[in-house]
Design a protein around this motif. Structure first.
Motif, PDB file in Angstrom:
ATOM      1  N   ALA A   1       0.842  -1.203   0.000  1.00  0.00           N
ATOM      2  CA  ALA A   1       0.000   0.000   0.000  1.00  0.00           C
ATOM      3  C   ALA A   1       0.876   1.252   0.000  1.00  0.00           C
ATOM      4  CB  ALA A   1      -0.924  -0.010   1.218  1.00  0.00           C
ATOM      5  N   LEU A   2       1.873   1.264   0.876  1.00  0.00           N
ATOM      6  CA  LEU A   2       2.764   2.422   0.982  1.00  0.00           C
ATOM      7  C   LEU A   2       3.510   2.658  -0.334  1.00  0.00           C
ATOM      8  CD1 LEU A   2       3.900   4.598   2.905  1.00  0.00           C
ATOM      9  CD2 LEU A   2       5.751   3.004   3.457  1.00  0.00           C
ATOM     10  N   GLU A   3       4.010   1.587  -0.933  1.00  0.00           N
ATOM     11  CA  GLU A   3       4.769   1.725  -2.185  1.00  0.00           C
ATOM     12  C   GLU A   3       3.877   2.192  -3.332  1.00  0.00           C
ATOM     13  OE1 GLU A   3       8.156  -1.707  -1.267  1.00  0.00           O
ATOM     14  OE2 GLU A   3       6.264  -2.260  -2.225  1.00  0.00           O
ATOM     15  N   ASN A   4       2.622   1.734  -3.357  1.00  0.00           N
ATOM     16  CA  ASN A   4       1.679   2.195  -4.380  1.00  0.00           C
ATOM     17  C   ASN A   4       1.481   3.707  -4.300  1.00  0.00           C
ATOM     18  OD1 ASN A   4      -0.053   0.397  -6.320  1.00  0.00           O
ATOM     19  ND2 ASN A   4       0.345  -0.913  -4.546  1.00  0.00           N
ATOM     20  N   VAL A   5       1.376   4.206  -3.079  1.00  0.00           N
ATOM     21  CA  VAL A   5       1.161   5.647  -2.900  1.00  0.00           C
ATOM     22  C   VAL A   5       2.448   6.417  -3.180  1.00  0.00           C
ATOM     23  CG1 VAL A   5       0.465   7.438  -1.263  1.00  0.00           C
ATOM     24  CG2 VAL A   5      -0.728   5.235  -1.277  1.00  0.00           C
ATOM     25  N   GLU A   6       3.580   5.869  -2.742  1.00  0.00           N
ATOM     26  CA  GLU A   6       4.870   6.530  -2.988  1.00  0.00           C
ATOM     27  C   GLU A   6       5.146   6.653  -4.484  1.00  0.00           C
ATOM     28  OE1 GLU A   6       7.425   5.379   1.022  1.00  0.00           O
ATOM     29  OE2 GLU A   6       7.500   4.053  -0.721  1.00  0.00           O
ATOM     30  N   LEU A   7       4.730   5.654  -5.242  1.00  0.00           N
ATOM     31  CA  LEU A   7       4.937   5.651  -6.693  1.00  0.00           C
ATOM     32  C   LEU A   7       4.301   6.885  -7.324  1.00  0.00           C
ATOM     33  CD1 LEU A   7       6.182   3.721  -8.828  1.00  0.00           C
ATOM     34  CD2 LEU A   7       3.902   2.750  -9.134  1.00  0.00           C
ATOM     35  N   ALA A   8       3.068   7.201  -6.902  1.00  0.00           N
ATOM     36  CA  ALA A   8       2.377   8.383  -7.433  1.00  0.00           C
ATOM     37  C   ALA A   8       3.050   9.663  -6.947  1.00  0.00           C
ATOM     38  CB  ALA A   8       0.913   8.362  -7.006  1.00  0.00           C
TER      39      ALA A   8
END
Length: 233
Positions: A102-109
């Protein structure tokens, strides 16, 4: 001067020999920080309006202005920049990267933006502080949609566009997602536009734009919007 203005916007699609007018001289204004619902039956032109507003499609006629900028006259490169920096998108399906947490998905954006918010903080804001290291497959539908909303919010966009954001969710979960969107609008002064075919949620918006056959049928204003918890459908 309205924050967002569509003036006589037309969008046509060529389907073989047939020309479909998906947006037929659509005009409306939206103020900064408003929670707006665009409602109408399937095929009414709601998604077309959202796509044009989000820079995913260009209009054939008319003008679109967002925060003083003439979006309708942008080049394709300018539209890419506009989508990247100014718009947060939330769709019916979550479109998360399955092998990222979840954290990495948001960091990607957040990585592609000029002034992003902290990914962990945004996930805590959407109620997922204890799920940062979970993968999408370990999350419920409602939790995945919260990650998708966090991903959009982390970009710190001028405008949050939501296309049937509760369409894949059950009633209770859908309601909690709408509350999150309403709260985000109120607490952060975010301009939020939700398109839906569910007219029952209209009382939660500051402004309701009814679309029918590619045209604006009518626009209703709610001087005192109803909290989502009090709406039943």
């Amino acid at each position: 001067m309205a924050y967002i203005s569509l003036d006589q916007v037309v969008k046509r699609y060529q389907m073989g020999e047939v020309t479909i007018t998906a947006a037929d001289h659509i005009s409306f204004d939206i103020d900064k920080g408003e929670f707006v619902i665009i409602v109408g039956p399937s095929g009414a032109g709601k998604t077309t309006v959202l796509n044009i507003l989000g820079g995913m499609d260009a209009c054939d006629e008319g003008t679109i202005t967002v925060d003083g900028s003439p979006v309708s006259s942008y080049s394709s490169r300018q539209l890419t920049t506009y989508r990247r920096y100014d718009i947060g998108f939330v769709f019916q399906f979550y479109n998360l990267v399955q092998n990222l947490t979840a954290l990495e998905n948001v960091e990607l954006a957040a990585q592609i933006c000029k002034d992003p918010l902290d990914a962990g903080d945004v996930l805590r804001h959407v109620g997922l502080g204890d799920r940062l290291n979970n993968f999408p497959a370990q999350l419920s539908g409602g939790e995945q949609q919260r990650v998708a909303i966090a991903r959009a919010l982390a970009k710190n966009p001028k405008l949050l566009l939501c296309d049937e954001p509760t369409g894949a969710l059950d009633y209770v979960t859908g309601k909690s997602i709408l509350k999150l969107l309403q709260d985000t609008c109120r607490q952060q002064g975010m301009t939020v536009i939700v398109i839906t075919h569910n007219t029952a949620i209209a009382p939660m918006a500051d402004k309701v734009i009814h679309v029918k056959n590619g045209r604006v049928d009518r626009i209703d204003r709610n001087p005192s919007p109803t909290p989502v918890e009090e709406i039943e459908w």
